[in-house]
Scaffold this active site. Structure first.
Site, PDB file in Angstrom:
ATOM      1  N   ARG A   1      11.025   2.127   3.572  1.00  0.00           N
ATOM      2  CA  ARG A   1      10.893   1.494   4.847  1.00  0.00           C
ATOM      3  C   ARG A   1      11.911   1.446   5.819  1.00  0.00           C
ATOM      4  O   ARG A   1      11.696   1.533   7.159  1.00  0.00           O
ATOM      5  CB  ARG A   1      10.146  -0.057   4.693  1.00  0.00           C
ATOM      6  CG  ARG A   1       8.841  -0.268   3.670  1.00  0.00           C
ATOM      7  CD  ARG A   1       7.592   0.551   4.457  1.00  0.00           C
ATOM      8  NE  ARG A   1       6.682   0.377   3.534  1.00  0.00           N
ATOM      9  CZ  ARG A   1       5.761   1.201   3.203  1.00  0.00           C
ATOM     10  NH1 ARG A   1       5.989   2.580   3.552  1.00  0.00           N
ATOM     11  NH2 ARG A   1       4.618   0.805   2.651  1.00  0.00           N
TER      12      ARG A   1
ATOM     13  N   LYS B   1       5.913  -2.575   7.099  1.00  0.00           N
ATOM     14  CA  LYS B   1       4.677  -2.516   6.274  1.00  0.00           C
ATOM     15  C   LYS B   1       5.044  -3.233   4.871  1.00  0.00           C
ATOM     16  O   LYS B   1       5.824  -2.890   4.310  1.00  0.00           O
ATOM     17  CB  LYS B   1       4.264  -0.988   6.162  1.00  0.00           C
ATOM     18  CG  LYS B   1       2.865  -1.003   5.531  1.00  0.00           C
ATOM     19  CD  LYS B   1       2.287   0.472   5.541  1.00  0.00           C
ATOM     20  CE  LYS B   1       1.201   0.663   4.432  1.00  0.00           C
ATOM     21  NZ  LYS B   1       0.542   1.742   4.247  1.00  0.00           N
TER      22      LYS B   1
END
Length: 73
Positions: A17, A54
């Site tokens: 991420r 996310k």
């Protein structure tokens, strides 16, 4: 025969991420990583602010300051 490894877990997911939400050509790290490396005198980090990640929510992240990086030898 070459062994195959599948790595999963929070560390791998967070690293992925950081890469996917980063800025091209810049190194982005999480707040937890920053706490481990902030005192390293050869590098300077700038707070980027909070980034929506996310599966993790809003995370404070830092970017490597390229102007303060030591020269490549």
């Amino acid at each position: 025969r070459m062994p195959r490894y599948c790595l999963f877990g929070d560390t791998v997911n967070t690293a992925s991420r950081m890469e996917s939400t980063g800025i091209a050509g810049r190194m982005q790290i999480s707040e937890d990583t920053y706490a481990l490396v902030a005192d390293h005198m050869d590098y300077s980090w700038k707070e980027r602010g909070r980034v929506d990640v996310k599966g993790k929510g809003s995370m404070k992240t830092y970017l490597l300051d390229p102007a303060a990086a030591p020269p490549v030898k």
